[in-house]
Write an enzyme that holds these catalytic residues in place. Structure first.
Site, short mmCIF file in Angstrom:
data_model
loop_
_atom_site.label_atom_id
_atom_site.label_comp_id
_atom_site.label_asym_id
_atom_site.label_seq_id
_atom_site.Cartn_x
_atom_site.Cartn_y
_atom_site.Cartn_z
N ASP A 48 0.91 -1.07 -0.05
CA ASP A 48 -0.11 -0.16 0.13
C ASP A 48 0.98 1.37 -0.01
OD1 ASP A 48 -2.94 1.05 0.99
OD2 ASP A 48 -1.27 2.40 1.89
N TYR A 53 3.11 9.95 -0.64
CA TYR A 53 4.18 9.43 -0.06
C TYR A 53 5.68 9.66 -0.72
CZ TYR A 53 0.83 6.66 2.53
OH TYR A 53 -0.60 6.01 3.06
N HIS A 111 -7.74 9.71 -1.40
CA HIS A 111 -7.02 9.63 -0.03
C HIS A 111 -7.63 10.33 1.06
CE1 HIS A 111 -2.35 9.27 1.33
NE2 HIS A 111 -3.10 9.14 2.31
#
Length: 278
Positions: A48, A53, A111
């Site tokens: 994931d 990120y 998100h």
């Protein structure tokens, strides 16, 4: 049963592993690559990540360099807040796909529910799904209200809702809502910030089963039918976190852990997220 064979069928029949590796805050380059390779060697088949990120490219490289065929790995990524909107999301998806080096992404999530944007963003996810570019679509950090808003006009309902979920934040109402609407709940930060590992209740149950506190917490999520993605960059912990399918928690264990709930978050409540700043 092992981590390789333990899967849950999503609403559309796609199989998603019960336990995967989360790579939030894992540094791009050697750190995240080592974590992903360690996970794949330990039997994980779910990774994931997210555009936010900043490590999608490294995740893709690690998968490519591993001995596991990419089609055997379930890859999740997410569209970030400043990428939302219909066309913007389609463009963000292509960036993620290119960085990951795959033709099809297994699960694509929104998100956070950016006010005024997330319904439009959902339309883009539906298009990607209809075109076969993603095998499943879902959301992250959505409350029942956000889910209701999406499903009022959705052609395809969310298949997954990834939220903060652990014994201190046992979101039972949201879990039941998702189960009633065939939405698979998925836990981020399932171990808290590490502090849950030292709780007396967790340590006592770990000793009882000859397991680590982390294994008990991961098993608790699985017993609640919640998919979980514990994050670690330490090969030994990654390996240990996979070893949760050779024991069960009994009713007494589950009640004791459930009783730790304080409705306490380590992250933002979706309604309080600083959407204008991040």
């Amino acid at each position: 049963m092992s981590i390789q064979t333990s899967v849950q069928k999503l609403a559309n029949g796609v199989e998603m592993p019960w336990v995967g590796l989360g790579v939030f805050q894992a540094e791009a380059g050697n750190e995240v690559k080592r974590a992903v390779k360690s996970a794949l060697e330990a039997g994980y088949r779910s990774i994931d990540t997210a555009s936010f990120y900043g490590n999608e490219k490294s995740v893709g490289e690690a998968i490519k360099e591993s001995d596991i065929p990419v089609e055997d790995i379930f890859i999740t990524t997410k569209v970030w807040n400043d990428e939302q909107g219909f066309n913007e999301t389609l463009e963000a998806f292509e960036r993620s796909r290119e960085k990951l080096g795959v033709d099809v992404i297994d699960l694509y999530l929104i998100h956070w529910p950016v006010p005024g944007k997330y319904k439009e963003t959902w339309g883009a996810l539906e298009k990607l799904y209809e075109e076969g570019k993603v095998r499943a679509i879902g959301v992250s950090n959505f409350t029942e209200e956000h889910l209701e808003n999406v499903m009022k006009t959705a052609k395809v309902n969310p298949m997954v809702n990834q939220v903060e979920f652990h014994p201190r934040l046992f979101q039972k109402g949201l879990l039941e809502y998702c189960q009633n609407h065939d939405i698979q709940l998925e836990a981020w930060r399932p171990l808290g910030k590490g502090d849950l590992l030292g709780e007396d209740v967790v340590e006592r149950i770990a000793q009882k089963h000859g397991k680590t506190p982390a294994q008990v917490l991961i098993r608790w999520s699985v017993e609640n039918k919640v998919i979980t993605i514990p994050k670690s960059v330490t090969p030994e912990r990654i390996k240990a976190n996979a070893q949760v399918f050779d024991f069960s928690l009994d009713v007494e264990d589950l009640q004791a852990i459930d009783g730790m709930n304080e409705n306490k978050r380590y992250g933002y409540h979706p309604d309080d997220f600083p959407y204008d700043k991040v």
